[in-house]
Design a protein around this motif. Sequence first.
Motif, mmCIF file in Angstrom:
data_model
loop_
_atom_site.group_PDB
_atom_site.id
_atom_site.type_symbol
_atom_site.label_atom_id
_atom_site.label_comp_id
_atom_site.label_asym_id
_atom_site.label_seq_id
_atom_site.Cartn_x
_atom_site.Cartn_y
_atom_site.Cartn_z
ATOM 1 N N ALA A 51 43.698 34.838 49.793
ATOM 2 C CA ALA A 51 43.318 36.049 48.908
ATOM 3 C C ALA A 51 42.248 36.625 49.256
ATOM 4 C CB ALA A 51 43.288 35.358 47.355
ATOM 5 N N LEU B 56 40.469 26.863 40.341
ATOM 6 C CA LEU B 56 41.746 26.282 41.104
ATOM 7 C C LEU B 56 41.371 25.008 41.571
ATOM 8 C CD1 LEU B 56 42.163 29.679 43.410
ATOM 9 C CD2 LEU B 56 43.693 28.784 41.708
ATOM 10 N N GLU C 224 50.917 35.212 40.716
ATOM 11 C CA GLU C 224 50.925 36.670 41.113
ATOM 12 C C GLU C 224 49.994 36.698 42.529
ATOM 13 O OE1 GLU C 224 50.867 39.005 37.129
ATOM 14 O OE2 GLU C 224 49.139 37.826 37.404
ATOM 15 N N LEU C 225 49.097 35.768 42.954
ATOM 16 C CA LEU C 225 48.459 36.049 44.047
ATOM 17 C C LEU C 225 49.408 35.558 45.106
ATOM 18 C CD1 LEU C 225 44.812 34.573 43.564
ATOM 19 C CD2 LEU C 225 45.410 36.837 43.566
ATOM 20 N N TYR D 37 44.921 38.380 37.381
ATOM 21 C CA TYR D 37 45.936 37.688 37.995
ATOM 22 C C TYR D 37 46.145 36.207 37.736
ATOM 23 C CZ TYR D 37 46.220 41.822 41.349
ATOM 24 O OH TYR D 37 46.265 42.960 42.047
ATOM 25 N N SER D 38 47.623 35.673 38.059
ATOM 26 C CA SER D 38 47.712 34.251 37.865
ATOM 27 C C SER D 38 47.616 33.803 39.491
ATOM 28 C CB SER D 38 48.776 33.921 37.193
ATOM 29 O OG SER D 38 49.970 34.383 37.988
ATOM 30 N N LEU D 39 47.780 32.519 39.544
ATOM 31 C CA LEU D 39 47.972 32.000 40.931
ATOM 32 C C LEU D 39 49.122 32.541 41.319
ATOM 33 C CD1 LEU D 39 46.870 30.617 43.379
ATOM 34 C CD2 LEU D 39 47.796 28.394 42.412
ATOM 35 N N ALA E 196 36.153 31.212 39.945
ATOM 36 C CA ALA E 196 37.728 31.242 40.373
ATOM 37 C C ALA E 196 38.188 29.906 41.053
ATOM 38 C CB ALA E 196 37.933 32.558 41.189
ATOM 39 N N GLU F 208 39.688 39.053 40.315
ATOM 40 C CA GLU F 208 40.433 39.433 39.380
ATOM 41 C C GLU F 208 41.256 38.087 38.718
ATOM 42 O OE1 GLU F 208 42.811 42.555 41.188
ATOM 43 O OE2 GLU F 208 41.266 44.125 40.571
ATOM 44 N N LEU F 209 41.386 36.983 39.614
ATOM 45 C CA LEU F 209 41.866 35.694 38.977
ATOM 46 C C LEU F 209 40.829 35.193 38.030
ATOM 47 C CD1 LEU F 209 43.934 33.281 39.499
ATOM 48 C CD2 LEU F 209 42.164 32.554 40.969
ATOM 49 N N GLU G 299 40.820 40.104 44.688
ATOM 50 C CA GLU G 299 41.614 39.170 44.175
ATOM 51 C C GLU G 299 41.298 37.855 43.552
ATOM 52 O OE1 GLU G 299 45.408 40.504 47.052
ATOM 53 O OE2 GLU G 299 44.412 38.673 47.539
ATOM 54 N N MET G 300 40.206 37.511 44.185
ATOM 55 C CA MET G 300 39.844 36.054 43.363
ATOM 56 C C MET G 300 38.720 36.630 42.225
ATOM 57 S SD MET G 300 40.539 33.261 44.908
ATOM 58 C CE MET G 300 39.170 31.982 44.671
#
Length: 71
Positions: A38, A12, A55-56, A51-53, A8, A45-46, A42-43
């Motif tokens: 985050a 990014l 959505e985060l 999730y997208s950035l 992740a 799930e990214l 959350e990371m």
Amino acid sequence: MEADLRAAMKMLQGQGHTVRPHIRYGTLWFEIDGNMLATRQEMLELADGVYSLQELAELFAQRHAEEESRP
């Protein structure tokens, strides 16, 4: 650090974002671009595409608003 977390972060960073682990109140967070945090989950799930950035960023804004509204 788990492979999915590294993936992740690498994803990014490949998109031009800065990501660094950050300890806040004894909990591991990930600071993205110096202006949002985050969670570990959350990371993960990214990395899994849940999730997208964007959505985060929305989750962070919601969490921040909730923290600001607490007495």
